[in-house]
Design a protein around this motif. Structure first.
Motif, PDB file in Angstrom:
ATOM      1  N   HIS A 158       0.138 -20.992 -39.603  1.00 11.31           N
ATOM      2  CA  HIS A 158      -1.199 -20.815 -40.155  1.00 11.31           C
ATOM      3  C   HIS A 158      -1.595 -19.337 -40.131  1.00 11.31           C
ATOM      4  CE1 HIS A 158      -1.289 -25.057 -40.054  1.00 11.31           C
ATOM      5  NE2 HIS A 158      -1.647 -25.207 -38.781  1.00 11.31           N
ATOM      6  N   GLY A 159      -2.401 -18.940 -41.116  1.00 11.37           N
ATOM      7  CA  GLY A 159      -2.903 -17.569 -41.144  1.00 11.37           C
ATOM      8  C   GLY A 159      -3.978 -17.354 -40.094  1.00 11.37           C
ATOM      9  N   GLY A 160      -4.165 -16.110 -39.692  1.00  6.42           N
ATOM     10  CA  GLY A 160      -5.165 -15.791 -38.682  1.00  6.42           C
ATOM     11  C   GLY A 160      -6.582 -15.915 -39.229  1.00  6.42           C
ATOM     12  N   ALA A 161      -7.466 -16.468 -38.432  1.00  5.99           N
ATOM     13  CA  ALA A 161      -8.870 -16.596 -38.828  1.00  5.99           C
ATOM     14  C   ALA A 161      -9.613 -15.293 -38.528  1.00  5.99           C
ATOM     15  CB  ALA A 161      -9.524 -17.754 -38.079  1.00  5.99           C
ATOM     16  N   VAL A 162     -10.756 -15.116 -39.188  1.00  2.05           N
ATOM     17  CA  VAL A 162     -11.646 -13.992 -38.886  1.00  2.05           C
ATOM     18  C   VAL A 162     -12.823 -14.550 -38.086  1.00  2.05           C
ATOM     19  CG1 VAL A 162     -13.128 -12.183 -39.816  1.00  2.05           C
ATOM     20  CG2 VAL A 162     -10.979 -12.744 -40.960  1.00  2.05           C
ATOM     21  N   ILE A 163     -12.972 -14.091 -36.856  1.00  2.00           N
ATOM     22  CA  ILE A 163     -13.977 -14.626 -35.947  1.00  2.00           C
ATOM     23  C   ILE A 163     -14.942 -13.514 -35.538  1.00  2.00           C
ATOM     24  CG2 ILE A 163     -14.369 -15.750 -33.714  1.00  2.00           C
ATOM     25  CD1 ILE A 163     -11.588 -16.960 -33.943  1.00  2.00           C
ATOM     26  N   THR A 217       2.082 -18.948 -35.949  1.00  2.00           N
ATOM     27  CA  THR A 217       0.689 -18.854 -36.383  1.00  2.00           C
ATOM     28  C   THR A 217       0.133 -17.487 -35.999  1.00  2.00           C
ATOM     29  OG1 THR A 217       0.275 -21.231 -36.248  1.00  2.00           O
ATOM     30  CG2 THR A 217      -1.637 -19.773 -36.040  1.00  2.00           C
ATOM     31  N   ALA A 218      -0.534 -16.827 -36.948  1.00  5.66           N
ATOM     32  CA  ALA A 218      -1.051 -15.477 -36.710  1.00  5.66           C
ATOM     33  C   ALA A 218      -2.252 -15.513 -35.760  1.00  5.66           C
ATOM     34  CB  ALA A 218      -1.450 -14.836 -38.030  1.00  5.66           C
ATOM     35  N   ASP A 219      -2.393 -14.445 -34.999  1.00  6.88           N
ATOM     36  CA  ASP A 219      -3.541 -14.323 -34.096  1.00  6.88           C
ATOM     37  C   ASP A 219      -4.822 -14.100 -34.895  1.00  6.88           C
ATOM     38  OD1 ASP A 219      -1.912 -14.542 -31.853  1.00  6.88           O
ATOM     39  OD2 ASP A 219      -1.537 -12.375 -31.777  1.00  6.88           O
ATOM     40  N   GLY A 259      -8.293 -19.274 -41.560  1.00 10.97           N
ATOM     41  CA  GLY A 259      -6.961 -18.901 -42.023  1.00 10.97           C
ATOM     42  C   GLY A 259      -6.349 -19.998 -42.871  1.00 10.97           C
ATOM     43  N   GLY A 260      -5.463 -19.603 -43.786  1.00 17.21           N
ATOM     44  CA  GLY A 260      -4.793 -20.590 -44.638  1.00 17.21           C
ATOM     45  C   GLY A 260      -3.801 -21.429 -43.858  1.00 17.21           C
ATOM     46  N   LYS A 261      -3.700 -22.692 -44.218  1.00 20.38           N
ATOM     47  CA  LYS A 261      -2.741 -23.577 -43.552  1.00 20.38           C
ATOM     48  C   LYS A 261      -1.319 -23.240 -43.983  1.00 20.38           C
ATOM     49  CE  LYS A 261      -5.800 -27.574 -42.938  1.00 20.38           C
ATOM     50  NZ  LYS A 261      -6.006 -29.015 -43.234  1.00 20.38           N
ATOM     51  N   GLY A 262      -0.402 -23.411 -43.052  1.00 19.34           N
ATOM     52  CA  GLY A 262       1.003 -23.178 -43.374  1.00 19.34           C
ATOM     53  C   GLY A 262       1.547 -24.274 -44.275  1.00 19.34           C
ATOM     54  N   GLY A 263       2.490 -23.911 -45.136  1.00 21.69           N
ATOM     55  CA  GLY A 263       3.090 -24.887 -46.047  1.00 21.69           C
ATOM     56  C   GLY A 263       4.131 -25.751 -45.369  1.00 21.69           C
ATOM     57  N   TRP A 264       4.366 -26.900 -45.946  1.00 23.65           N
ATOM     58  CA  TRP A 264       5.372 -27.819 -45.404  1.00 23.65           C
ATOM     59  C   TRP A 264       6.777 -27.381 -45.795  1.00 23.65           C
ATOM     60  CZ3 TRP A 264       2.928 -33.248 -46.733  1.00 23.65           C
ATOM     61  CH2 TRP A 264       1.914 -33.514 -45.805  1.00 23.65           C
ATOM     62  N   GLY A 265       7.715 -27.549 -44.864  1.00 28.97           N
ATOM     63  CA  GLY A 265       9.119 -27.355 -45.191  1.00 28.97           C
ATOM     64  C   GLY A 265       9.649 -28.547 -45.963  1.00 28.97           C
ATOM     65  N   ASN A 266      10.864 -28.404 -46.488  1.00 32.10           N
ATOM     66  CA  ASN A 266      11.396 -29.495 -47.327  1.00 32.10           C
ATOM     67  C   ASN A 266      11.690 -30.754 -46.528  1.00 32.10           C
ATOM     68  OD1 ASN A 266      13.627 -28.413 -45.993  1.00 32.10           O
ATOM     69  ND2 ASN A 266      15.015 -28.753 -47.722  1.00 32.10           N
ATOM     70  N   THR A 267      11.639 -30.673 -45.194  1.00 29.94           N
ATOM     71  CA  THR A 267      11.834 -31.879 -44.375  1.00 29.94           C
ATOM     72  C   THR A 267      10.808 -32.949 -44.728  1.00 29.94           C
ATOM     73  OG1 THR A 267      12.581 -30.454 -42.572  1.00 29.94           O
ATOM     74  CG2 THR A 267      12.034 -32.716 -42.009  1.00 29.94           C
TER      75      THR A 267
END
Length: 425
Positions: free
Chosen positions: A40-45, A81-83, A118-126
């Motif tokens: 996941h991308g890092g949020a701005v807090i 996941t980014a800080d 932050g943007g959600k991470g994408g799913w792998g092909n699994t």
């Protein structure tokens, strides 16, 4: 340097892309998909820094971008996941939408506030493996992080606003009733930024006073320091209105009160209606002229205000003033907290809930939509199963039906972000 109003651009990190990978191991002929998910991308807090009272940190830097999440890896390893990116602001800061000016959040509650998710991470092909699709050669891209332009506006957390013309003794009074040490001198506009002071009445009893400088006739047109600092007493529960009762500068205290109140009303009618205590300063300089105060006392009484004669120099009636202020505050509601007016919409990862635009240009039907843009990054157009998945999403989300309703017929060319195909019902 005192900075209390800044505009900044903030963006959360994008989610990492899912990985397309297949298990490779000696003596394992059909390892299957093992692509991991993106981080996941890092949020701005936005967080409250109780040790500051200015936004000077944002004077020269106006763009803040959080880190992106890492892409997924093989062997079902997820990306990191980014800080989060933390933006410290002083207590009492109000976050507003830069375009509309509406309040997003009031930081006076002291809690952290997630300004951009932050943007959600994408799913792998699994995730795309099924009994009939055992070799998925596509994965899902991460979602983009939220971004917006906002205004940080500092509104100090003061119970009492201290107002009056320049050189009436506001800074002197603040230095006497609190531990604040503002600049004091015998000329106008000695104070050029608001000062806060904590007034202690007892062991567990105190209130906060904000000294507002530069308010003179014509402030609404920018005279003096204008209305630039009146935002710092927007929250206040009452006002101490100081006047020079000695007449040493040849001014009429009644006219002075009317002048300042007129400027308060021009800035905010609600502010002008707050309870006031008139602090008539330099009373020790009018000995023997007490009979001239009758008209002034009558004017104050007619307006329903409390009157206290004081001297910031000799400390005359200072304790009586602070006791009266504390007594009045006990009867008044708490400090104002601004309610959110601008609703931040969450990032939705459901194609069916997103809109698309369709337009016709040179016999080509062009389809656009943010979710479609994200979807295109997940498709392997050289893989038959990936194309079948793409077609299924278009049908399920209603894109095909919307194209039919728009008038697209068999054989017409449709373009979705440079991917062109002949439309077939």
């Amino acid at each position: 340097m005192f900075i209390d109003h800044v505009k900044v651009y903030v963006k959360a990190g994008d989610g990492g892309h899912g990985c397309v990978s297949f298990h490779r191991e000696k003596y394992v002929s059909h390892g299957g998909p093992d692509g991991g998910d993106g981080g996941h991308g890092g949020a701005v807090i936005v967080t409250v820094d109780k040790g500051t009272n200015t936004l000077v940190h944002y004077r020269y830097r106006h763009k803040f971008v959080a880190a992106n999440g890492e892409n997924g890896k093989n062997s079902k390893c997820h990306g990191k996941t980014a800080d989060p990116l933390y933006l410290p602001v002083p207590p009492g800061t109000v976050i507003k939408d830069a375009q509309s000016g509406l309040v997003i959040h009031d930081m006076s509650d002291g809690n952290d506030f997630v300004l951009c998710q932050g943007g959600k991470g994408g799913w792998g092909n699994t995730h795309f493996a099924t009994p009939t699709r055992q070799v998925p050669r596509f994965a899902k891209n991460g979602l983009k992080g939220e971004e917006r332009e906002v205004i940080f506006e500092l509104k100090m957390l003061a119970d009492v606003g201290l107002v009056g013309l320049p050189n009436v003794g506001k800074s002197s009074l603040l230095s006497v009733i609190s531990a604040a040490r503002p600049k004091i001198a015998n000329y106008h506009f000695t104070t050029i930024s608001p000062n806060l002071g904590v007034v202690k009445i007892g062991e567990d009893q105190e209130f906060v006073v904000a000294d507002i400088p530069g308010l003179i006739e014509g402030a609404a047109e920018g005279a003096g320091l204008g209305h630039a600092f009146l935002r710092h007493i927007d929250r206040c529960r009452m006002i101490i209105h100081m006047v020079d009762i000695s007449g040493q500068e040849g001014r009429d205290p009644i006219e002075d009160i009317q002048l300042i109140n007129a400027e308060l009303a021009r800035y905010s009618p609600e502010l002008a209606q707050k309870p006031q205590i008139i602090a008539a300063n330099k009373y020790d300089c009018i000995t023997g002229q007490e009979d001239t105060l009758h008209d002034f006392e009558q004017f104050v009484a007619q307006n329903g205000w409390e009157l206290v004669y004081i001297s910031a120099v000799s400390h005359y009636h200072i304790r009586e003033l602070t006791q009266l202020v504390h007594q009045k505050l006990e009867e008044l509601p708490p400090l104002i907290e601004y309610e959110p007016e601008y609703k931040i919409m969450p990032v939705i990862d459901t194609a069916a809930e997103h809109e698309i635009t369709i337009q016709r240009m040179n016999e080509i039907y062009i389809v656009e939509g943010e979710w479609l843009y994200n979807l295109m990054g997940t498709i392997n157009f050289d893989d038959r199963e990936s194309l079948m998945y793409f077609q299924k999403v278009l049908k399920k989300s209603g894109v095909i039906q919307k194209l039919i309703d728009f008038g697209v017929q068999d054989g017409d060319t449709v373009s979705i972000y440079d991917f062109e195909f002949d439309f077939v019902i």
